[in-house]
Each structure stands twice: as structure tokens, then as C-alpha cells.
Design an enzyme around this catalytic site. Structure first.
Site, PDB file in Angstrom:
ATOM      1  N   ASP A  91     -22.561-127.070 -10.809  1.00 17.85           N
ATOM      2  CA  ASP A  91     -23.164-127.968  -9.819  1.00 17.85           C
ATOM      3  C   ASP A  91     -22.600-129.368 -10.057  1.00 17.85           C
ATOM      4  O   ASP A  91     -22.867-129.979 -11.097  1.00 17.85           O
ATOM      5  CB  ASP A  91     -24.687-128.000  -9.957  1.00 17.85           C
ATOM      6  CG  ASP A  91     -25.358-126.711  -9.495  1.00 17.85           C
ATOM      7  OD1 ASP A  91     -24.662-125.686  -9.363  1.00 17.85           O
ATOM      8  OD2 ASP A  91     -26.585-126.729  -9.299  1.00 17.85           O
ATOM      9  N   LYS A 153     -25.707-128.739  -1.925  1.00 17.85           N
ATOM     10  CA  LYS A 153     -26.994-128.835  -2.625  1.00 17.85           C
ATOM     11  C   LYS A 153     -27.629-130.180  -2.326  1.00 17.85           C
ATOM     12  O   LYS A 153     -26.953-131.211  -2.311  1.00 17.85           O
ATOM     13  CB  LYS A 153     -26.767-128.655  -4.124  1.00 17.85           C
ATOM     14  CG  LYS A 153     -28.008-128.828  -4.995  1.00 17.85           C
ATOM     15  CD  LYS A 153     -27.666-128.606  -6.469  1.00 17.85           C
ATOM     16  CE  LYS A 153     -28.824-128.968  -7.387  1.00 17.85           C
ATOM     17  NZ  LYS A 153     -28.474-128.816  -8.829  1.00 17.85           N
ATOM     18  N   LYS A 182     -28.326-124.956  -1.209  1.00 20.16           N
ATOM     19  CA  LYS A 182     -29.253-124.972  -2.339  1.00 20.16           C
ATOM     20  C   LYS A 182     -30.190-126.159  -2.180  1.00 20.16           C
ATOM     21  O   LYS A 182     -29.748-127.303  -2.095  1.00 20.16           O
ATOM     22  CB  LYS A 182     -28.515-125.064  -3.672  1.00 20.16           C
ATOM     23  CG  LYS A 182     -29.465-125.168  -4.877  1.00 20.16           C
ATOM     24  CD  LYS A 182     -28.709-125.162  -6.201  1.00 20.16           C
ATOM     25  CE  LYS A 182     -29.656-125.397  -7.381  1.00 20.16           C
ATOM     26  NZ  LYS A 182     -28.946-125.383  -8.689  1.00 20.16           N
TER      27      LYS A 182
END
Length: 223
Positions: A91, A153, A182
């Protein structure tokens, strides 16, 4: 949607700056026991965690975290180092200064370089929605789509706010085919989790859902 289905979307997360190894072990044990998508932990614990789970759980970590303004070269190194240590998913945090300067080409090129460093590992791009205008978020949906990343995300969980339903709705509308969403930060109930999934999120970053499930299991003897 059953609780087990929600848990399969969860990156069970502990990114506190003071996280100890026993706390990380608990995260890993719970993630394995409840069959979450992954455990998301600091990079300094990745090697030890990968050895601990021995392939039974995907290990996720973060790079350029939480502010995103380290250089692209530094992020690429972090990515390569994490993968070498056993990370399955990365991430990354984008550089919001580039966004605020309107330099979306630089943002896209950075993501491309990190995706190349990831090879076949999953890359999620944190855009920190609480710091964006709607127009910037829409533009970043295109940037992430073109870059080849696997996920967009919402949040680090370290800024002024986490995921919102509205931001996930925008992402679902404007992100390209093949890019997943996400939602992360502030997801504190099963109902919120269900709503984020219904709106288009296929992964949830949270540290609280398993605790809630455990509490419910105490009452019903099952989950």
C-alpha cells in the site's frame, strides 16, 4: 452478506508507531483464525511476520507512509525491500504536493515505477481522500487506472479523516475497469463495512472488525 464474507475483504491492520511484536503476533493470529484477506503491518515487521505465518496469510505493508512525500526512488527501494522480506501486497501513499501543484503526470509516473518494482505483487494506491477536492479525486481515479495499479485506496488512517461513503461512490463511478477499491480508516461497525462493500469497495482496511466479531461470537458462540 454473512460476516465470513465481510472478513474475507479485510486487511486486518496494525500500523501504530508503537506497535510491539506481541501485538503484531495477535494481529497475525486473528487474521489467520478469521481468514481475512491479509494483515497490514509496518515494514519493519514484514520479514519476521512472513516467517511466522509461513504462507498461511498474505502480508501487506505500507511505503511512503503516511505522508507520501519521500522521493520516488526511496519508495521504489521500500517496495523492493518489503517484497524481498516477504510482503505479498504493498500500500503506497502518493505525493499530495504533486496533486496540489496539479502535476498529475508525476503522480502517474511514480505509481508506474512502483508497480514495476512490485512485479506481480498487489499494489494499492492511497490517495488520502480527506485532503482532496472532488475534482482531484476524479482525476486521481484516472491516474491510478492508467498506472496499472491494482487498487485505489481512500486513506492512511493517519490524516484528518478516513473513508467516507461519498468518496467510495465517486471512486466506483470514475475508476477504470480492473481497478478495485479499498476503503480504510474509521470503519468501526459491521454495518459500515457492508455499506462500503455495497458501494463498490472490495477490500477494507480496519483494525476493529475482528474485535466486533469476537464480541458478537461471545454472545452467540459463532460468527
Amino acid at each position: 452478506m454473512e460476516v465470513k464474507d465481510i472478513l474475507k475483504t479485510v486487511d486486518h491492520t496494525l500500523l501504530a508507531t508503537t506497535a510491539t511484536w506481541p501485538e503484531i503476533q495477535t494481529i497475525l493470529d486473528d487474521a489467520m483464525a478469521y481468514e481475512t484477506a491479509s494483515a497490514c503491518i509496518p515494514a519493519s515487521y514484514v520479514k519476521k511476520a512472513a516467517e511466522y505465518v509461513s504462507g498461511k496469510l498474505a502480508i501487506c505493508t505500507v511505503i511512503g507512509f503516511p505522508n507520501g512525500y519521500s522521493t520516488t526512488a526511496a519508495k521504489v527501494f521500500e517496495c523492493q525491500d518489503a517484497i524481498q522480506n516477504g510482503a505479498d501486497e504493498i500500500d503506497m501513499v502518493i505525493n499530495l504536493t504533486d496533486v496540489k501543484n496539479g502535476d498529475f503526470d508525476t503522480v502517474e509516473e511514480e505509481i508506474r515505477q512502483i508497480k514495476a518494482a512490485c512485479q506481480d505483487h498487489i499494489l494499492k494506491v492511497i490517495v488520502e481522500t480527506c485532503q482532496l477536492t472532488k475534482e482531484e479525486l476524479i482525476e486521481l481515479c484516472g491516474v491510478v487506472t492508467r498506472s496499472g495499479a491494482d487498487f485505489i485506496k481512500t486513506s492512511t488512517g493517519f490524516s484528518t479523516a478516513g473513508a467516507t461513503f461519498e468518496d467510495v461512490e465517486v471512486m466506483a463511478k470514475y475508476v477504470g475497469e480492473g481497478v478495485k477499491i479499498k476503503a480504510a480508516g474509521g470503519i468501526s461497525s459491521l454495518e459500515d463495512a457492508k455499506t462500503f462493500i455495497a458501494l463498490g469497495a472490495s477490500r477494507l482496511g480496519t483494525s476493529r472488525i475482528i474485535k466486533i466479531v469476537k464480541n458478537e461470537a461471545t454472545k452467540t458462540d459463532s460468527y
